[in-house]
Scaffold this active site. Structure first.
Site, short mmCIF file in Angstrom:
data_model
loop_
_atom_site.label_atom_id
_atom_site.label_comp_id
_atom_site.label_asym_id
_atom_site.label_seq_id
_atom_site.Cartn_x
_atom_site.Cartn_y
_atom_site.Cartn_z
N ARG A 97 -83.55 14.68 39.55
CA ARG A 97 -84.49 13.87 38.78
C ARG A 97 -85.89 14.45 38.89
O ARG A 97 -86.33 14.85 39.96
CB ARG A 97 -84.51 12.42 39.29
CG ARG A 97 -83.16 11.74 39.37
CD ARG A 97 -82.59 11.42 38.02
NE ARG A 97 -83.39 10.43 37.32
CZ ARG A 97 -83.27 9.12 37.47
NH1 ARG A 97 -82.40 8.62 38.36
NH2 ARG A 97 -84.01 8.28 36.76
N PRO B 7 -82.86 0.73 32.79
CA PRO B 7 -83.59 -0.46 33.24
C PRO B 7 -83.53 -0.60 34.76
O PRO B 7 -82.48 -0.44 35.36
CB PRO B 7 -82.84 -1.61 32.55
CG PRO B 7 -82.20 -0.98 31.35
CD PRO B 7 -81.83 0.41 31.78
N GLU B 8 -84.69 -0.85 35.36
CA GLU B 8 -84.77 -1.04 36.80
C GLU B 8 -84.95 -2.53 37.10
O GLU B 8 -84.83 -3.36 36.20
CB GLU B 8 -85.89 -0.17 37.37
CG GLU B 8 -85.67 1.31 37.08
CD GLU B 8 -86.79 2.21 37.60
OE1 GLU B 8 -87.46 1.84 38.58
OE2 GLU B 8 -87.00 3.30 37.02
N LYS C 112 -79.66 -4.54 40.06
CA LYS C 112 -79.75 -4.34 38.62
C LYS C 112 -78.62 -5.06 37.86
O LYS C 112 -78.42 -4.80 36.67
CB LYS C 112 -79.71 -2.84 38.31
CG LYS C 112 -80.87 -2.06 38.92
CD LYS C 112 -80.76 -0.57 38.61
CE LYS C 112 -81.83 0.23 39.31
NZ LYS C 112 -81.73 1.68 39.02
N ARG D 255 -75.41 3.69 24.51
CA ARG D 255 -74.78 4.78 25.27
C ARG D 255 -73.54 4.33 26.04
O ARG D 255 -72.84 5.15 26.62
CB ARG D 255 -75.82 5.40 26.22
CG ARG D 255 -77.00 6.00 25.46
CD ARG D 255 -78.02 6.63 26.39
NE ARG D 255 -77.47 7.80 27.06
CZ ARG D 255 -78.15 8.53 27.95
NH1 ARG D 255 -79.38 8.17 28.29
NH2 ARG D 255 -77.61 9.58 28.52
N LYS E 200 -82.76 10.53 59.04
CA LYS E 200 -82.44 10.83 57.63
C LYS E 200 -83.32 11.98 57.15
O LYS E 200 -84.54 11.85 57.05
CB LYS E 200 -82.70 9.60 56.76
CG LYS E 200 -81.78 8.43 57.03
CD LYS E 200 -80.43 8.63 56.36
CE LYS E 200 -79.61 7.35 56.47
NZ LYS E 200 -78.29 7.49 55.83
#
Length: 274
Positions: free
Chosen positions: A261, A2-3, A58, A110, A152
């Site tokens: 990812r 969930p974001e 979150k 989980r 960066k």
């Protein structure tokens, strides 16, 4: 996982049922989550009133007249408002009983989630102290990102998914925002221009707001507090659409692995900057 939109949807769903109510008892069926649920959680919470429910990134915070409950949904968790007489299922680990006959039930198959008690200022807790700004706040803007991105070399996708840069943006909404901003996900963060950051921050805010209105995105595990799925999945442009035609140019959507990812993008709409 969930974001931000899914967590915000959950917060909004449980808030009307809990704020101002008193906790009558807490039942812990399984304390083995990412961090152990305190064995004395009932003793810590019984008789306390829930004064506010807020979100930070979150994380969901239940403010009590003394102390706080810090909740994270992990990879597969969700919170439901149920009757106290509702039979628990296999992965229902914690019930928070309220004096209105309802219970806040935490399910997490989980077990990567959190359900912990904090006695002092929660924003100084190690899990929250170093978080970046909220993406829907005024503090999150192109000038801020441009300053943070200086020197960066990491990919822009990894950059905006770093919770110390900005909170709540995971794989789904990072991919969708970068597509709308026409930025390749593997572009080095330091190469993004002010104009591109203007576009990116604007699209991040719009996508998150739209996803919240749609109740989040349900792909597998997420359900809101009333058991309904999120409907933003029907608005996804690139995420989960590998090898399907781009909805803008009809070229095939591709994926690239970034920081472990899979990142979906359109090679025509999002050309790489070398």
């Amino acid at each position: 996982m969930p974001e931000l939109p899914e967590v915000e949807t959950t917060k909004q769903g449980i808030k009307p049922h809990l704020e101002g109510c008193m906790i009558t008892s807490v039942q812990v069926r399984n304390q083995k989550l990412r961090l152990p649920v305190p064995l004395n959680l009932n003793e810590l919470c019984e008789g306390k009133h829930i004064t506010a429910i807020t979100r930070r990134g979150k994380y969901i915070l239940l403010h009590m007249d003394k102390g706080y409950l810090l909740i994270h949904l992990g990879m597969s968790g969700h919170l439901r408002i149920v009757s106290q007489t509702a039979n628990p299922q296999k992965h229902d680990h914690v019930d928070l009983h309220i004096n209105n006959g309802l219970a806040l039930r935490f399910r997490d198959p989980r077990r990567f989630g959190l359900f912990i008690y904090i006695d002092e200022n929660p924003y100084q807790h190690p899990l929250l102290a170093h978080l970046g700004p909220e993406p829907l706040s005024d503090d999150f803007n192109s000038e801020y990102l441009l300053r943070k991105a200086a020197n960066k070399s990491q990919s822009i996708k990894s950059f905006i998914m770093d919770s110390q840069i900005v909170v709540g943006i995971g794989n789904i909404y990072a991919a969708e925002s970068l597509f709308l901003a026409k930025i390749h996900p593997n572009t080095s963060a330091k190469k993004i221009t002010t104009e591109e950051f203007n576009s990116l921050t604007g699209h991040i805010k719009k996508i998150l707001e739209s996803a919240i209105e749609a109740g989040g995105t349900t792909l597998r595990d997420f359900y809101s507090s009333d058991g309904k799925p999120g409907y933003f999945r029907f608005a996804l442009k690139v995420y989960g659409r590998k090898n399907l035609p781009c909805l803008v140019c009809e070229n095939k959507i591709e994926t690239v692995v970034i920081a472990g990812r899979h990142s979906a993008f359109c090679p025509h709409c999002q050309p790489i900057i070398t």
